[in-house]
Design a protein around this motif. Structure first.
Motif, short mmCIF file in Angstrom:
data_model
loop_
_atom_site.label_atom_id
_atom_site.label_comp_id
_atom_site.label_asym_id
_atom_site.label_seq_id
_atom_site.Cartn_x
_atom_site.Cartn_y
_atom_site.Cartn_z
N LYS A 65 62.29 54.67 28.47
CA LYS A 65 61.79 55.46 27.34
C LYS A 65 60.62 54.80 26.63
O LYS A 65 59.65 55.45 26.26
N ARG A 66 60.68 53.49 26.41
CA ARG A 66 59.68 52.78 25.61
C ARG A 66 58.68 52.06 26.53
O ARG A 66 59.05 51.13 27.24
N TRP A 67 57.44 52.51 26.50
CA TRP A 67 56.41 51.93 27.35
C TRP A 67 55.33 51.23 26.51
O TRP A 67 54.94 51.72 25.46
N ALA A 68 54.86 50.12 27.03
CA ALA A 68 53.67 49.44 26.49
C ALA A 68 52.56 49.54 27.52
O ALA A 68 52.82 49.58 28.73
N ILE A 69 51.32 49.57 27.05
CA ILE A 69 50.17 49.72 27.95
C ILE A 69 49.15 48.62 27.65
O ILE A 69 48.87 48.32 26.48
N VAL A 70 48.60 48.02 28.70
CA VAL A 70 47.53 47.03 28.52
C VAL A 70 46.41 47.38 29.50
O VAL A 70 46.65 47.63 30.68
N TYR A 71 45.19 47.42 28.98
CA TYR A 71 44.06 47.85 29.80
C TYR A 71 42.76 47.23 29.30
O TYR A 71 42.65 46.90 28.12
N VAL A 86 59.38 60.27 26.50
CA VAL A 86 58.82 58.92 26.58
C VAL A 86 58.11 58.56 25.27
O VAL A 86 57.54 59.41 24.60
N GLU A 87 58.15 57.28 24.92
CA GLU A 87 57.43 56.77 23.74
C GLU A 87 56.49 55.65 24.19
O GLU A 87 56.84 54.82 25.02
N PHE A 88 55.31 55.62 23.60
CA PHE A 88 54.35 54.54 23.86
C PHE A 88 54.34 53.65 22.63
O PHE A 88 53.81 54.02 21.57
N VAL A 89 54.95 52.48 22.76
CA VAL A 89 55.24 51.64 21.60
C VAL A 89 54.18 50.57 21.34
O VAL A 89 54.19 49.95 20.27
N SER A 120 55.32 41.66 23.88
CA SER A 120 56.71 41.24 23.72
C SER A 120 57.31 41.73 22.40
O SER A 120 58.45 42.20 22.36
N ASP A 121 56.53 41.64 21.34
CA ASP A 121 57.01 42.04 20.02
C ASP A 121 57.38 43.52 19.96
O ASP A 121 58.23 43.93 19.17
N ALA A 122 56.71 44.33 20.80
CA ALA A 122 56.98 45.77 20.79
C ALA A 122 58.29 46.13 21.49
O ALA A 122 58.74 47.27 21.39
N LYS A 123 58.87 45.15 22.20
CA LYS A 123 60.14 45.34 22.90
C LYS A 123 60.15 46.60 23.79
O LYS A 123 61.03 47.47 23.67
N PRO A 124 59.18 46.69 24.69
CA PRO A 124 59.15 47.86 25.57
C PRO A 124 60.20 47.76 26.68
O PRO A 124 60.66 46.67 27.02
N ASP A 125 60.56 48.91 27.23
CA ASP A 125 61.44 48.93 28.41
C ASP A 125 60.62 48.72 29.69
O ASP A 125 61.14 48.29 30.71
N ALA A 126 59.35 49.10 29.63
CA ALA A 126 58.48 49.01 30.81
C ALA A 126 57.04 48.86 30.35
O ALA A 126 56.69 49.16 29.20
#
Length: 403
Positions: free
Chosen positions: A167-173, A197-200, A220-226
């Motif tokens: 559910k919780r995704w982080a993105i780096v680009y 889905v949430e983009f955290v 890490s601080d955002a505690k994403p699932d993926a």
């Protein structure tokens, strides 16, 4: 009694022979391909890419050239700068008298050259830049694109990303056209496939200037699932190293664009993370006749294994060759017409340049990373046909300006 030829007649005959020879050479001539790229800025991809181009040119010339003419490749560096790329393109046309333009790696430079082609009414085959704007929003009749686009590669990854049910995704680009486009496409397609889905978190460092410590901490601080990662080259290596150190990837799914390409996977060595879902090029495991023929020729010529850049460089020149043969000319309008629906065989199999958006149907390999004895490889990979991951002609009509 023999009659000697007077000196003046001999001189006329010699001059006539020289003129006839010069005329024949000029008639045969050469086909000049002008190629522009960020060689100094992106050597990991572009050194193998250049070798792929050189192999293709050698094979074409050894088999008699194109329409009876030999092919000459003229390459120029754009200093990873759109202004320099346009200046060099102008020089290639006016000073070097090239017949066609090709190249570019970085998406914002590809867009600059796409616009240049439109302004100058010159044929341009964008070989590598991934942004969808090249064939959609900024597309024009003079520009075609070979490489599997950002949209296509993200669309290949999304079904499996959605199946992870995270559910919780982080993105780096990287914060430029390619990275922004990839992130936006991923969010759109994943949201459509998985509405809850949430983009955290989003981290968008400047290209080539990743502060790995702060980025990894923020993720890490955002505690994403993926995590969805779009970084490549040195930025990717820094992210992996810092992420491994801080345990960022532990217990988390990672979906990562381009990471399975040998250019970026090989340097990770024993730091290679296990189990990332990636696009890439497992050259060691592709057993099709067309790839095995390419692999054999490439290794014989360069005493090295190919990278994805090698495939793109080789297929770029072969695409131009097929287009020029079909057009029976290097005339811009003839090439524009010839590339519409152009079909050819590449080391990845057959591709077609779509008439509706000038995008080729070249696909990509999707699989998982594995740390195999201190070396990164792709496992459980499969080839995804690019034609299956492109919008319909009706959808393209809404995206692309009329030619």
């Amino acid at each position: 009694m023999s009659v000697q030829t007077p000196n003046w007649i001999r001189l006329v005959l010699q001059a006539t022979a020289v003129l006839a020879f010069s005329s024949t050479v000029h008639a045969q001539g050469t086909i000049k391909i002008g190629e522009i790229n960020s060689y100094k800025a992106q050597p990991a991809f572009l050194e193998p890419y250049k070798k792929g181009m050189e192999l293709a040119v050698e094979q074409i010339n050894a088999s008699g050239g194109l329409n009876g003419k030999q092919v000459q490749l003229i390459t120029r560096d754009d200093n990873a700068n759109p202004g320099d790329a346009v200046r060099v393109a102008e020089e290639l046309l006016t000073r070097d008298k090239v017949d066609v333009l090709t190249g570019s790696f970085l998406s914002h430079i590809g867009l600059a050259l796409t616009d240049f082609a439109k302004q100058k009414k010159v044929f341009f085959l964008a070989s590598e830049p991934l942004t969808d704007k090249i064939v959609w929003q900024n597309g024009n009749r003079y520009t075609y694109r070979l490489r599997t686009s950002t949209y296509m590669q993200v669309a290949m990854l999304v079904p499996e990303a959605a199946a992870m049910n995270k559910k919780r995704w982080a993105i780096v680009y990287p914060n430029y056209e390619y990275g922004q486009s990839a992130a936006a496409t991923f969010k759109t397609l994943l949201k459509a496939a998985q509405p809850d889905v949430e983009f955290v978190a989003e981290q968008a460092p400047p290209l080539g200037k990743l502060d790995a410590g702060s980025v990894v901490q923020a993720l890490s601080d955002a505690k994403p699932d993926a995590i969805f990662n779009v970084l490549f080259a040195a930025d990717l290596a820094k992210l992996v190293r810092e992420g491994n150190t801080r345990g960022l990837f532990k217990g988390r799914e990672v979906v990562s664009l381009l990471t399975g390409e040998p250019e970026y996977l090989d340097p990770l060595k024993d730091e290679t993370p296990d189990g990332w879902l990636v696009t890439g090029y497992p050259w060691y495991g592709i057993k099709t006749p067309e790839h095995e023929a390419f692999l054999k020729a490439y290794q014989a010529r360069f005493k090295d294994y190919p990278r994805l850049g090698s495939i793109i460089g080789y297929s770029t020149i072969m695409s131009l060759a097929e287009g020029i043969k079909k057009a029976k000319s290097t005339d811009t309008e003839a090439l524009v017409a010839a590339f519409k629906g152009l079909q050819l065989m590449t080391p990845f199999g057959p591709i077609t340049y779509r008439p509706e958006d000038h995008q080729s149907t070249m696909g990509a390999f999707v699989g998982r990373t594995k740390n195999e004895g201190g070396k990164g490889v792709m496992v459980d990979f499969r080839y995804m046909d690019g034609a299956k991951f492109l919008p319909s002609a009706a959808e393209v009509k809404k995206l692309r300006p009329a030619d």
